[in-house]
Design a protein around this motif. Structure first.
Motif, short mmCIF file in Angstrom:
data_model
loop_
_atom_site.label_atom_id
_atom_site.label_comp_id
_atom_site.label_asym_id
_atom_site.label_seq_id
_atom_site.Cartn_x
_atom_site.Cartn_y
_atom_site.Cartn_z
N SER A 89 22.21 29.90 36.16
CA SER A 89 20.99 29.10 36.23
C SER A 89 20.55 28.71 34.82
CB SER A 89 19.88 29.89 36.93
OG SER A 89 19.53 31.03 36.14
N SER A 90 19.78 27.63 34.75
CA SER A 90 19.10 27.23 33.51
C SER A 90 20.02 27.29 32.30
CB SER A 90 17.87 28.13 33.28
OG SER A 90 16.97 28.03 34.36
N TYR A 91 21.10 26.55 32.35
CA TYR A 91 22.06 26.55 31.26
C TYR A 91 22.20 25.14 30.68
CZ TYR A 91 25.19 24.78 34.90
OH TYR A 91 25.73 24.04 35.92
N SER A 92 22.79 25.07 29.50
CA SER A 92 22.98 23.79 28.82
C SER A 92 24.39 23.27 29.07
CB SER A 92 22.76 23.95 27.31
OG SER A 92 23.13 22.75 26.64
N ALA A 93 24.51 22.36 30.03
CA ALA A 93 25.81 21.73 30.27
C ALA A 93 26.23 20.90 29.06
CB ALA A 93 25.75 20.86 31.52
N CYS A 94 25.25 20.39 28.31
CA CYS A 94 25.57 19.59 27.12
C CYS A 94 26.30 20.40 26.05
CB CYS A 94 24.30 19.01 26.52
SG CYS A 94 23.37 17.94 27.64
N GLY A 95 26.15 21.73 26.12
CA GLY A 95 26.79 22.58 25.12
C GLY A 95 28.22 22.97 25.46
N ILE A 96 28.70 22.61 26.65
CA ILE A 96 30.03 23.05 27.06
C ILE A 96 31.13 22.60 26.10
CG2 ILE A 96 31.79 22.85 28.88
CD1 ILE A 96 29.49 22.87 30.92
N PRO A 97 31.15 21.34 25.64
CA PRO A 97 32.21 20.95 24.70
C PRO A 97 32.23 21.80 23.43
CG PRO A 97 31.14 18.99 25.57
CD PRO A 97 30.32 20.17 26.01
N TYR A 98 31.06 22.25 22.98
CA TYR A 98 31.00 23.03 21.74
C TYR A 98 31.41 24.49 21.98
CZ TYR A 98 28.56 18.75 20.88
OH TYR A 98 28.26 17.42 20.82
N GLY B 70 35.23 24.16 22.17
CA GLY B 70 35.80 23.94 20.85
C GLY B 70 35.62 25.09 19.88
N GLY B 71 34.80 26.09 20.24
CA GLY B 71 34.63 27.26 19.40
C GLY B 71 33.41 27.25 18.52
N ASP B 72 32.62 26.16 18.53
CA ASP B 72 31.39 26.14 17.73
C ASP B 72 30.34 27.09 18.30
OD1 ASP B 72 32.19 24.06 15.88
OD2 ASP B 72 32.02 22.68 17.55
N VAL B 73 30.33 27.25 19.61
CA VAL B 73 29.45 28.21 20.29
C VAL B 73 30.32 29.38 20.72
CG1 VAL B 73 27.96 28.60 22.29
CG2 VAL B 73 27.87 26.42 21.06
N GLY B 74 29.90 30.58 20.37
CA GLY B 74 30.77 31.74 20.51
C GLY B 74 31.01 32.23 21.92
N LEU C 176 24.74 29.70 26.05
CA LEU C 176 24.31 28.44 26.65
C LEU C 176 23.29 28.65 27.76
CD1 LEU C 176 27.72 26.55 26.93
CD2 LEU C 176 26.04 26.45 25.09
N ILE C 177 23.03 29.91 28.13
CA ILE C 177 22.13 30.19 29.25
C ILE C 177 20.73 30.47 28.72
CG2 ILE C 177 21.66 31.75 31.18
CD1 ILE C 177 24.69 32.27 31.31
N ALA C 178 19.79 29.61 29.09
CA ALA C 178 18.41 29.77 28.64
C ALA C 178 17.69 30.87 29.40
CB ALA C 178 17.65 28.45 28.79
N ARG C 179 17.96 30.98 30.71
CA ARG C 179 17.31 32.01 31.52
C ARG C 179 18.23 32.36 32.69
NH1 ARG C 179 11.11 31.17 32.53
NH2 ARG C 179 11.17 31.58 30.28
N SER C 180 18.61 33.61 32.78
CA SER C 180 19.56 34.05 33.79
C SER C 180 18.89 34.17 35.16
CB SER C 180 20.13 35.41 33.41
OG SER C 180 19.12 36.41 33.51
N GLY D 249 37.53 19.05 35.06
CA GLY D 249 36.24 18.46 34.77
C GLY D 249 35.42 19.45 33.95
N VAL D 250 34.30 19.00 33.44
CA VAL D 250 33.45 19.88 32.63
C VAL D 250 31.99 19.67 33.01
CG1 VAL D 250 34.95 20.30 30.66
CG2 VAL D 250 33.66 18.18 30.75
N GLN D 251 31.70 19.80 34.30
CA GLN D 251 30.36 19.54 34.80
C GLN D 251 29.44 20.74 34.68
OE1 GLN D 251 29.29 16.68 35.59
NE2 GLN D 251 27.39 17.02 36.70
N ASN D 252 29.98 21.96 34.83
CA ASN D 252 29.13 23.15 34.82
C ASN D 252 29.84 24.29 34.09
OD1 ASN D 252 30.95 24.35 36.77
ND2 ASN D 252 29.93 23.11 38.33
N LEU D 253 29.16 25.44 34.00
CA LEU D 253 29.72 26.57 33.25
C LEU D 253 30.99 27.10 33.88
CD1 LEU D 253 26.66 28.71 32.08
CD2 LEU D 253 27.89 26.90 30.86
N ASP D 254 31.08 27.07 35.22
CA ASP D 254 32.32 27.49 35.87
C ASP D 254 33.48 26.59 35.45
OD1 ASP D 254 31.36 29.71 37.38
OD2 ASP D 254 30.41 28.33 38.76
N ASP D 255 33.22 25.27 35.36
CA ASP D 255 34.26 24.34 34.89
C ASP D 255 34.66 24.67 33.46
OD1 ASP D 255 34.06 22.95 37.29
OD2 ASP D 255 32.68 21.46 36.48
N GLY D 256 33.67 24.93 32.61
CA GLY D 256 33.96 25.25 31.22
C GLY D 256 34.80 26.50 31.09
#
Length: 467
Positions: free
Chosen positions: A41-50, A53-57, A62-66, A134-141
């Motif tokens: 829940s409440s995650y940043s799909a916009c951050g998935i590419p990063y 790519g390894g910019d986000v560990g 990416l999850i603002a609130r679990s 695809g890269v729509q959600n965290l499961d995809d990522g």
């Protein structure tokens, strides 16, 4: 007696609405039940590419609130539970537990629809083969990262990091960001783009700058290339992507072909949809004609304040704002979402890309007569170390001089300059009025005349010359 709010969708718009409603109403006044078919829940799909790519560990960053945090705030969030039907007349929704298969009806006094968007998948043979992601959600990522790790561990395509090949289908925001992510992981990257130039949200002349920069980074971009087939090997996994002209070998394929509103449930329930398939709402984000149903996020259409027309724009900024508006209204307060001007920024490696307002094509479609100007400038004073080139394009209405749109392509310091133009568009300023804006100046941050103001000056002259 307490009311019940039901929320369909556990990401930005849905959980922003639920959280804001909870701030305004106690559990004794308002019971909140939210349904989310995924794990998160409440995650940043916009951050998935990063993340890829390894910019986000890690994924958790990416999850603002679990889900657990929402539940601790008295929001009954049910994950891995999919809503399968909305019964507007009887004020209830039917849901299915994706783990057990159990189905049940849940009644509501108030309903929020935040079902998001679904990715567009080219209807071609092989598009669902293993290795196409695809890269729509965290499961995809997570699935993509796992697949990339297996490919890298097995040495597929060559020895070590050499020889691994990736094809990205689509050259919009997600496409170029995923191209960067795969390049950072050591892949040879080919981007197949249906349009004339990458970043179709820009005019083609600005898109050419993006294309040239991507080539310079080692990303091969093939324009006017429609995918006709995804080819597989003896093991059934993807081995190449075909167009009418060529086959492009691939160990992994990533789809960045855009999205459309996920409004299947809403359509089946008879709720009003617009030309783009998104839900239609009023300024309070209440679904038109339905006093106790609200909608927000990627499943709605919103008013473009520049063109005056409804558009579908899938951005987390809008989703969060709309969720706040919905939650305020559900909770007994009052708020509105008046519309947007279409501001978006992105990057591919060190190239920054920004736009707001209308492109030339969009201005023509609504019957506007306009002038365009393009200027070359730098991010800092030319003599200051680190000054980088920047190209700014500006559209202004021919008769009034009203700003219609701005596009910026450049290096460090380029993208966020578009915010000045976004404010000017919202305020309906003319380009001449923009020239008087009191923007900050110091050599490490800007030339004496900021690039946006240089473009506004040139646009003012073009309006005057056009009579």
């Amino acid at each position: 007696m307490s009311e019940r709010l039901v929320v369909i969708g556990g990401d930005a718009a849905g959980m922003s609405a639920a959280s804001q409603a909870r701030r305004l109403k106690s559990p004794g006044e308002l019971e909140i039940v939210a349904f989310e078919r995924g794990h998160f829940s409440s995650y940043s799909a916009c951050g998935i590419p990063y993340w890829v790519g390894g910019d986000v560990g890690s994924r958790d960053e990416l999850i603002a609130r679990s889900p657990e945090e929402h539940r601790a705030r008295d929001i009954g969030l049910r994950t891995r539970t999919e809503v399968t039907e909305i019964d507007v007349d009887r004020q209830r929704v039917r849901s299915r537990d994706l783990e057990s298969g159990t189905e049940e009806w849940t009644g509501f006094d108030k309903l929020v629809i935040a079902t998001g968007a679904r990715p567009l998948r080219p209807p071609v043979p092989g598009i669902d083969a293993p290795g196409v992601h695809g890269v729509q959600n965290l499961d995809d990522g997570q699935a993509l990262i796992d697949a990339l790790s297996r490919t890298e561990d097995s040495g597929a395509g060559g020895s070590g990091a050499e020889g691994r090949r990736a094809v990205v289908v689509g050259a919009g925001y997600i496409g170029v960001e995923m191209a960067e992510a795969l390049l950072n992981r050591g892949y040879e990257v080919t981007v197949l783009n249906r349009s004339e130039q990458p970043m179709a949200t820009l005019d083609p002349d600005m898109g050419r700058l993006v294309h040239a920069a991507m080539d310079g980074l080692g990303i091969r971009t093939v324009n006017s290339a429609a995918v006709t087939k995804v080819l597989t090997g003896p093991d059934g996994r993807v081995r190449a992507v075909a167009t009418d002209d060529e086959e492009y070998p691939a160990d992994v394929v990533v789809l960045g072909t855009g999205v459309e509103p996920e409004t299947t449930l809403a359509e089946e329930a008879g709720l009003p949809l617009g030309a783009y398939g998104g839900l239609l709402t009023d300024l309070a984000m209440r679904v038109r004609g339905h006093g106790n149903v609200w909608a927000g996020g990627d499943c709605v259409e919103v008013l473009d304040l520049v063109s005056g027309r409804m558009r579908h724009v899938a951005l987390g900024t809008h989703a969060n704002k709309q969720g706040q508006v919905i939650g305020s209204n559900v909770g007994g307060d009052y708020a509105t979402f008046p519309g947007m001007v279409g501001t978006a920024v992105s990057k591919v490696c060190d190239l920054e890309i920004a736009r707001t307002g209308l492109r030339e094509k969009e201005a023509r479609e609504v019957g506007l007569r306009f002038v365009t100007v393009t200027v070359e400038s730098t991010s800092r004073a030319g003599y200051y170390p680190g000054a980088a080139p920047m190209t700014v394009k500006m559209l202004a209405e021919r008769r009034t001089g009203r700003l219609l749109g701005t596009q910026i392509v450049g290096r460090e310091g380029a993208a966020k300059r578009v915010d000045v133009a976004a404010v000017a568009l919202t305020a309906k300023m003319t380009v001449e009025q923009m020239t008087a804006l009191d923007l900050g100046y110091a050599p490490p941050f800007s030339p004496v005349w900021d690039p946006v103001l240089v473009a506004a000056r040139k646009a003012t002259a073009a309006v005057r010359a056009a009579g």
